[in-house]
Design an enzyme around this catalytic site. Sequence first.
Site, PDB file in Angstrom:
ATOM      1  N   CYS A 110      22.620  -4.584   6.673  1.00 48.08           N
ATOM      2  CA  CYS A 110      21.365  -4.000   7.158  1.00 48.08           C
ATOM      3  C   CYS A 110      20.266  -4.365   6.174  1.00 48.08           C
ATOM      4  CB  CYS A 110      21.501  -2.480   7.268  1.00 48.08           C
ATOM      5  SG  CYS A 110      19.955  -1.612   7.610  1.00 48.08           S
ATOM      6  N   CYS A 127      15.679  -7.146  11.784  1.00 46.34           N
ATOM      7  CA  CYS A 127      16.438  -5.930  12.061  1.00 46.34           C
ATOM      8  C   CYS A 127      17.752  -6.363  12.672  1.00 46.34           C
ATOM      9  CB  CYS A 127      15.694  -4.976  12.984  1.00 46.34           C
ATOM     10  SG  CYS A 127      16.573  -3.390  13.184  1.00 46.34           S
TER      11      CYS A 127
END
Length: 251
Positions: free
Chosen positions: A194, A76
């Site tokens: 991302c 993440c």
Amino acid sequence: MSTLHRVGLIVPSTNVTVETEIPRILRRTGIDFSFHSSRMRMHAVTPEQLRAMNAQRERCVLEIGDAGVDVVLYACLVAIMAMGPGHHRDAESRIAEQLGSGGSATKVLSSAGALLQGLDALEARRVALVMPYMKPLARQVAAYIEAEGIQVADWRALEVADNSEVGCISGDRVLEAARSMDLGDVDALVLSCCVQMPSLDLVQAAEDEFGLPVLSAATAGAYAILRGLGLTADVPTAGSLLRAGGVLAGQ
């Protein structure tokens, strides 16, 4: 008999993309990999939920350690970058220390560190970014990268707060954001900053269209995993970072 390399992924509970894209990339190498995940609860990409998610890290590290993985990726990017400049080094060190206390020599990586590693391998000093985040978090990501000595010439934030919805962002929307930037004097384009925003199928087409290296959090993560395991490979249609002879560039 070929060697099986076990890859551990620590992911937000709502993330479905990284467990799709990184295996797709690595399986194109012809090398044997298996993939093992542990999940941290997170739904909205907000500073509060990111902090709460990070607090679950130790449990996930223990679970992944039980699988005896060769390499683990804390997958993440924004959860690390939202913690302030250079935090990927601290997070990777703490995870390695926790695994090491159990006798494990697992290689520890993070999506944040992997992206920076990929940009360094491409010798990219001026970049453009496409991100799904709300603008305050997007600014933090840009500032984090700039704190590492890489100039962010331009960026676009798609402002999707729900992490499940981030996994459904269309390729057309991602490319539209990239086309809206002036890419004339950048060294590389990060098409998806991302691991949850899908982009693998866009990377090579974007390289061909824009005429510059294009990478994503997923391709950078795969690159870092290969380097961490001491492997070289030619991964077709995944961008110049992973082309033949490029995996160990910069060593």
